[in-house]
Structures are given as structure tokens and as C-alpha cells.
Write a protein that holds these residues in place. Structure first.
Motif, PDB file in Angstrom:
ATOM      1  N   GLN A 283       0.443  -1.657  -0.420  1.00 33.93           N
ATOM      2  CA  GLN A 283       0.161  -0.246  -0.245  1.00 33.93           C
ATOM      3  C   GLN A 283       0.544   1.211   0.024  1.00 33.93           C
ATOM      4  OE1 GLN A 283      -3.650   0.010   2.452  1.00 33.93           O
ATOM      5  NE2 GLN A 283      -2.845   2.466   2.975  1.00 33.93           N
TER       6      GLN A 283
ATOM      7  N   GLY B 168      -9.963  11.021  -4.448  1.00 37.34           N
ATOM      8  CA  GLY B 168     -10.966  11.589  -4.021  1.00 37.34           C
ATOM      9  C   GLY B 168     -12.182  10.673  -4.653  1.00 37.34           C
TER      10      GLY B 168
ATOM     11  N   TYR C 168     -17.021   3.398  -3.838  1.00 36.09           N
ATOM     12  CA  TYR C 168     -15.279   3.258  -3.052  1.00 36.09           C
ATOM     13  C   TYR C 168     -15.675   2.201  -1.465  1.00 36.09           C
ATOM     14  CZ  TYR C 168     -11.191   4.019  -0.006  1.00 36.09           C
ATOM     15  OH  TYR C 168     -10.515   3.561   1.019  1.00 36.09           O
ATOM     16  N   ASP C 169     -16.766   2.379  -1.114  1.00 36.15           N
ATOM     17  CA  ASP C 169     -17.388   1.355   0.230  1.00 36.15           C
ATOM     18  C   ASP C 169     -16.825   0.187  -0.501  1.00 36.15           C
ATOM     19  OD1 ASP C 169     -17.061   3.758   1.790  1.00 36.15           O
ATOM     20  OD2 ASP C 169     -18.957   3.605   2.183  1.00 36.15           O
TER      21      ASP C 169
ATOM     22  N   ALA D 230     -13.640  -0.742  -0.707  1.00 33.62           N
ATOM     23  CA  ALA D 230     -13.201  -1.539  -0.199  1.00 33.62           C
ATOM     24  C   ALA D 230     -13.132  -2.776   0.601  1.00 33.62           C
ATOM     25  CB  ALA D 230     -12.825  -0.245   0.861  1.00 33.62           C
TER      26      ALA D 230
ATOM     27  N   GLU E 241      -9.103   6.238  -3.159  1.00 29.55           N
ATOM     28  CA  GLU E 241      -8.374   7.226  -1.794  1.00 29.55           C
ATOM     29  C   GLU E 241      -8.003   8.490  -2.416  1.00 29.55           C
ATOM     30  OE1 GLU E 241      -5.719   6.053   1.307  1.00 29.55           O
ATOM     31  OE2 GLU E 241      -7.393   4.923   1.231  1.00 29.55           O
ATOM     32  N   ARG E 242      -6.610   8.595  -3.075  1.00 28.38           N
ATOM     33  CA  ARG E 242      -5.437   9.408  -2.972  1.00 28.38           C
ATOM     34  C   ARG E 242      -6.152  10.324  -3.994  1.00 28.38           C
ATOM     35  NH1 ARG E 242      -2.066   8.269   1.086  1.00 28.38           N
ATOM     36  NH2 ARG E 242       0.099  10.036   0.074  1.00 28.38           N
TER      37      ARG E 242
ATOM     38  N   ARG F   2      -7.336  14.647  -9.755  1.00 26.01           N
ATOM     39  CA  ARG F   2      -8.164  14.602  -8.487  1.00 26.01           C
ATOM     40  C   ARG F   2      -8.782  16.030  -8.654  1.00 26.01           C
ATOM     41  NH1 ARG F   2      -2.868  14.688  -5.750  1.00 26.01           N
ATOM     42  NH2 ARG F   2      -2.489  12.968  -4.841  1.00 26.01           N
TER      43      ARG F   2
ATOM     44  N   ASP G  92     -15.398   9.035  -5.429  1.00 23.77           N
ATOM     45  CA  ASP G  92     -16.557   7.865  -4.589  1.00 23.77           C
ATOM     46  C   ASP G  92     -16.854   6.886  -5.010  1.00 23.77           C
ATOM     47  OD1 ASP G  92     -18.011   9.476  -6.343  1.00 23.77           O
ATOM     48  OD2 ASP G  92     -19.200  10.142  -4.261  1.00 23.77           O
TER      49      ASP G  92
ATOM     50  N   ARG H  15      -7.878   0.407  -5.097  1.00 25.37           N
ATOM     51  CA  ARG H  15      -8.840   1.487  -3.933  1.00 25.37           C
ATOM     52  C   ARG H  15      -7.641   2.404  -3.896  1.00 25.37           C
ATOM     53  NH1 ARG H  15      -7.110  -0.763   1.541  1.00 25.37           N
ATOM     54  NH2 ARG H  15      -5.530   1.406   1.579  1.00 25.37           N
ATOM     55  N   VAL H  16      -6.290   1.623  -3.473  1.00 24.66           N
ATOM     56  CA  VAL H  16      -5.229   3.509  -3.621  1.00 24.66           C
ATOM     57  C   VAL H  16      -5.741   4.784  -3.956  1.00 24.66           C
ATOM     58  CG1 VAL H  16      -3.138   4.228  -3.560  1.00 24.66           C
ATOM     59  CG2 VAL H  16      -4.083   1.959  -1.900  1.00 24.66           C
TER      60      VAL H  16
END
Length: 313
Positions: free
Chosen positions: A188, A289, A242-243, A246, A286-287, A205, A291, A282-283
């Protein structure tokens, strides 16, 4: 026309015709044949810097079958692009010679930038109306991941390729079965550094929609949907949160290879590297932003095919 994409993990074939003119400018190609074989051409390249002879032979066997299919369907134009593993290998000339003998055309070892642009071309045609622009397209391969930002009308604004593919990350960080917490943390951290570097090079982003390509993404999306068999029609343009990504990632990294093989949508050749591929996705989310991610079954393979159109088409 026939397009072949030879990556670090798989080799794929698309033989297609042009869509009918009445279908509109966003119509997809008319598939005559779409095939994929896991050949793991990049086996050990991150460690040795060389293509393994057995990996070249696996690729030759698959390519010979593709050559027969191309001849049977009468494709007049053929383009083969080879990506991360054959860029990195010191014995790439052995691979090129094998391809010319087997297929009759030379492979183009494309740069990471060209790989990204081809992926974008294949991915954005026909995206649904609710996929707002600009797009961040990510193509998670075996050896590398491409990041591309752009719009339909303006094309590619910026692109970069970084070395965080699912095979490379598995070989580098995730030898355990299942991998331990320390191994996952190391992977990760490595991925996050590369993703942050990519997002500093392209304005990811600021994108409105994340579009994910290739087998790691489509497999994660299929699992998140609870599919009992791999169904490209249900995966193509599906949006997953995203959830959900993850949750699937944590589940995959906690399973053994045998347990992953038991997942209904899992290709046997992907079971040992899917945890790393899911972690990359996933990363990135996350990075950046993001969803949600929109999956696309159309990617660099389709992009290669579109480049074969006659001038003026």
C-alpha cells in the motif's frame, strides 16, 4: 481489422468490423472475435530484468492461435502493441523475433504515454451520459498503471504511466498466501507513492468521473455486484462505490489463492494477483478522492483497433 494487446499478465485479441454509419459517432466496433489468455509474459521481470523463456513460449502458443483466428476471419489490417514487460526487459529482442515469426508483423513496444492514450481512446467512446467530464481513466495492468485525464471533444489533456501493476506488486510485496498485514502495508505504501506522483503529473483530483479499465477492475466490479458468472454486459459501465471496492479488496487480501479461485467470476490466471490489483484500485480512489468508479470493458485493445481505421473513416 485485428488488434492485439500483449501486456505483463495477459495477451488479448480483438477482430472487428466498423459500425454501420447509421449507428452514430459513439457506436462501438462490431466484434467478430474477442479473446484473452493469461500468459504472464512479465513473470519475474521486476526481479531479473529479463523475459523468462517459458513466458515467451506461453505467449507464442497463444499468439499462434490468434494468428490462425485472424487468418480465418480475413482481417486485412493487424496491429500488435506490447506494453510494460517488453519495455522493461533486457532481452526484448527475443520476444520481438518470436512475434514476427509467429504473427508475421512486428510488435510495437509502445511507450507508457502512448499506452495511456490508446487506453483513453478505447475507454471513453460510448460512456453513459451520467459519466461527467473530465475523465480520469486508469488502466491497471500487470506491470504498470496508466493515468489519463481528458474529455471526449478535447482528447487527452495529460497522461503518465507508473510501475504499479498487479503482477509487479504481487512479486515485490505480497508473497504470502494470504499476504500478512506487514506485506499489505508495504504494498500500500509503495502504491501510494506512485499514485501521488501520477496525480501530481496529471490533474486527476479535478476529474469528475473515474473510469477503470482491465481485468483487475472488471473482476473487482463483478465481485462487488455479486455476479455468479463473468458477464461483460453487466460489468461494462457499471458504477461501484469506494466502500464496495474497499470491502472487496480487504476480502481478497484476506483469502488464500485457493479461496480466491472459488469465487465464481475469478479467472484462474488472475487469482494470485487480484489482491494487488484491487489494492491499486482502492488506493487510487482514496488518493484521488473518488467516491465511485465506472468500469469499462473497452480499453487499450479497442484503442488499438480504432487506430486501424482507414483515413477518412
Amino acid at each position: 481489422m485485428a488488434a492485439i494487446d500483449c501486456g505483463t499478465n495477459s495477451i488479448r485479441l480483438l477482430v472487428a468490423d466498423l459500425p454501420d454509419a447509421s449507428a452514430g459517432p459513439e457506436a462501438p466496433l462490431v466484434d467478430l472475435s474477442r479473446r484473452m489468455e493469461i500468459v504472464r509474459l512479465g513473470q519475474g521481470v521486476d526481479r531479473t530484468g529479463r523475459l523468462a523463456p517459458e513466458a515467451i513460449e506461453r505467449t507464442r502458443v497463444a499468439l499462434a492461435s490468434y494468428a490462425a483466428e485472424i487468418e480465418k476471419l480475413g482481417a486485412e489490417r493487424v496491429r500488435m502493441c506490447a506494453t510494460s514487460a517488453s519495455r522493461d526487459a533486457s532481452n526484448a529482442a527475443d520476444f520481438r523475433e518470436m512475434v514476427e515469426r509467429t504473427l508475421g508483423v512486428a510488435p510495437e513496444v509502445v511507450t507508457g504515454d502512448e499506452e495511456a492514450r490508446l487506453s483513453f481512446t478505447g475507454a471513453v467512446r460510448g460512456l453513459p451520459a451520467d459519466a461527467r467530464e473530465p475523465y480520469l481513466v486508469v488502466d491497471i495492468g500487470g506491470g504498470s498503471t496508466e493515468f489519463v485525464v481528458g474529455t471526449r471533444a478535447g482528447g487527452v489533456e495529460a497522461a503518465i504511466s507508473v510501475d504499479i501493476g498487479c503482477v509487479r506488486m504481487t512479486e515485490r510485496h505480497l508473497p504470502g498466501d494470504p499476504p500478512g498485514l506487514g506485506q499489505v502495508a508495504a504494498a500500500q505504501a509503495d502504491i501510494a507513492v506512485a499514485v501521488d506522483r501520477a496525480l501530481a503529473a496529471v490533474p486527476g483530483r479535478q476529474a469528475a468521473t473515474l473510469v477503470g479499465l482491465a481485468g483487475s477492475v472488471t473482476t473487482v466490479v463483478a465481485i462487488a455486484q455479486g455476479l455468479q458468472e463473468y458477464d461483460p454486459d453487466r460489468i461494462h459501465h457499471a458504477r461501484v462505490s469506494y466502500d464496495a471496492v474497499a470491502d472487496v479488496t480487504a476480502d481478497l487480501l484476506g483469502k488464500t489463492r485457493e479461496q480466491r479461485l472459488a469465487i465464481p467470476v475469478m479467472h484462474p490466471g488472475r487469482a494470485d494477483v487480484i489482491g494487488a490489483g484491487a489494492l491499486v484500485l482502492r488506493v487510487i480512489m482514496e488518493r484521488a478522492g473518488m467516491d465511485s468508479v465506472v468500469a469499462s470493458e473497452h480499453d487499450i485493445l479497442d484503442g488499438i483497433a480504432w487506430t486501424l481505421l482507414p483515413a477518412g473513416s
